[in-house]
Design a protein around this motif. Structure first.
Motif, short mmCIF file in Angstrom:
data_model
loop_
_atom_site.label_atom_id
_atom_site.label_comp_id
_atom_site.label_asym_id
_atom_site.label_seq_id
_atom_site.Cartn_x
_atom_site.Cartn_y
_atom_site.Cartn_z
N TYR A 74 0.86 -1.30 0.19
CA TYR A 74 0.14 -0.10 -0.27
C TYR A 74 0.93 1.29 0.62
O TYR A 74 0.39 2.54 -0.53
N GLY A 75 2.23 0.62 0.42
CA GLY A 75 2.83 2.02 0.86
C GLY A 75 2.67 2.97 1.87
O GLY A 75 1.74 2.99 2.36
N GLY A 76 3.81 4.42 2.02
CA GLY A 76 4.08 4.74 2.82
C GLY A 76 3.07 5.83 2.42
O GLY A 76 2.59 6.57 4.43
N SER A 77 2.76 6.42 1.94
CA SER A 77 1.48 7.75 1.28
C SER A 77 0.28 7.52 2.19
O SER A 77 0.04 8.16 2.86
N LEU A 78 -0.51 5.90 2.31
CA LEU A 78 -1.65 6.28 2.70
C LEU A 78 -1.36 6.18 4.18
O LEU A 78 -2.39 6.97 5.31
N TYR A 79 -0.40 4.87 4.25
CA TYR A 79 -0.01 4.95 5.89
C TYR A 79 -0.05 6.11 6.67
O TYR A 79 -0.44 6.52 7.73
N ASN A 80 0.94 6.77 6.28
CA ASN A 80 1.47 8.35 6.90
C ASN A 80 0.60 9.43 7.14
O ASN A 80 0.22 10.21 8.00
N GLN A 81 -0.26 9.36 6.04
CA GLN A 81 -1.70 9.97 6.08
C GLN A 81 -3.02 9.61 7.45
O GLN A 81 -2.86 10.42 8.03
N ILE A 82 -2.46 7.83 7.26
CA ILE A 82 -3.69 7.92 8.56
C ILE A 82 -3.29 8.19 9.94
O ILE A 82 -3.88 8.57 10.21
N LEU A 83 -1.95 7.66 10.00
CA LEU A 83 -1.27 8.36 11.37
C LEU A 83 -0.97 9.87 11.65
O LEU A 83 -1.87 9.96 12.32
N GLY A 84 -1.47 10.26 10.80
CA GLY A 84 -2.06 12.08 10.95
C GLY A 84 -2.61 12.39 10.98
O GLY A 84 -2.74 13.15 11.51
N ARG A 85 -3.58 11.85 10.10
CA ARG A 85 -4.55 11.81 10.48
C ARG A 85 -5.28 11.54 12.42
O ARG A 85 -5.63 12.67 13.18
N ILE A 86 -5.02 10.14 13.19
CA ILE A 86 -4.96 9.70 14.14
C ILE A 86 -4.44 11.16 15.05
O ILE A 86 -5.10 10.97 16.10
N ARG A 87 -3.37 10.94 14.86
CA ARG A 87 -2.53 11.90 15.91
C ARG A 87 -2.84 13.32 16.24
O ARG A 87 -2.95 14.05 17.44
N THR A 88 -3.66 14.06 14.95
CA THR A 88 -4.11 15.00 14.60
C THR A 88 -5.37 15.25 15.45
O THR A 88 -5.23 15.95 16.15
N GLU A 89 -6.79 13.99 15.28
CA GLU A 89 -8.11 14.49 15.65
C GLU A 89 -7.67 13.61 17.66
O GLU A 89 -8.70 13.54 17.63
N GLY A 90 -7.06 12.23 17.08
CA GLY A 90 -7.36 11.30 18.47
C GLY A 90 -8.57 10.05 18.52
O GLY A 90 -9.00 9.84 18.82
#
Length: 201
Positions: free
Chosen positions: A32-48
């Motif tokens: 799936y590549g790093g882009s999707l993974y990193n995007q999801i991690l970013g949203r979770i960290r930001t929004e909790g």
């Protein structure tokens, strides 16, 4: 899937390349590549916010990466529900955070800001700076709770598997943190929990 990776779940805030790469990965079986993974991690960290879709995306990315690397043992760790055999630091810390959050919820309803709202992002990235504070705070919560002794045993059971709180978690361990948190939360939603706690008391 794409909406969960986008700011405010608006696809206009997402790169069109991500959609193309995701579709290609689905149809070809590639990583799936790093882009999707990193995007999801970013949203979770930001929004909790960790929902079933986001947790599923994190698990899918990590599981497929392990499969592509031929690491069958690691791939087997990414289960559908709580895996007490998964002793990665990130996974254990995610579980611990969920228990500490539940200890707070046991005694405090309708919070303006829970520990998840205040500390989730930092706990998943720099646990050493957060968890000592949260554990100290949990003692106050458990002292007032009918389920305090039960929560304390849950906390101790997880802490026994942790040598220390790491200063930082890399991106892979942050994914493990999210899965551990989500899996532990699902255990709390089981209808049998209250009965089990009463029996433990």
């Amino acid at each position: 899937i794409l909406k969960e990776a986008a700011v405010r779940r608006d696809l206009k805030n997402l790169s069109p390349l991500l959609a193309g790469n995701l579709a290609k990965s689905i149809f070809t079986g590639q990583s799936y590549g790093g882009s999707l993974y990193n995007q999801i991690l970013g949203r979770i960290r930001t929004e909790g916010q960790v929902n079933d879709i986001r947790a599923g995306i994190v698990k899918a990315c990590m599981k497929r990466k392990a499969r592509k690397l031929g690491d069958i043992k690691k791939e087997a760790l990414f289960t559908v529900s709580l895996n007490e055999q998964n002793c990665s630091k990130g996974y254990l810390l995610g579980r611990l955070f969920a228990v500490l959050e539940k200890a707070q919820q046991d005694v405090t309803q309708n919070l303006n800001a829970s520990i998840k709202d205040r500390y989730f992002g930092a706990a998943s990235a720099t646990p050493q700076s957060v968890f000592p504070v949260l554990i100290k705070l949990s003692q106050h919560h458990m002292a007032k709770s009918n389920y305090g002794s039960f929560r304390d045993r849950e906390i101790q059971k997880i802490l026994e598997k942790l040598e220390s709180f790491p200063a930082h978690l890399n991106l892979e361990e942050q994914g493990n943190f999210i899965l551990g948190y989500y899996h532990q939360k699902q255990v709390f939603y089981k209808p049998s929990e209250e009965k089990t706690m009463e029996e433990e008391k």
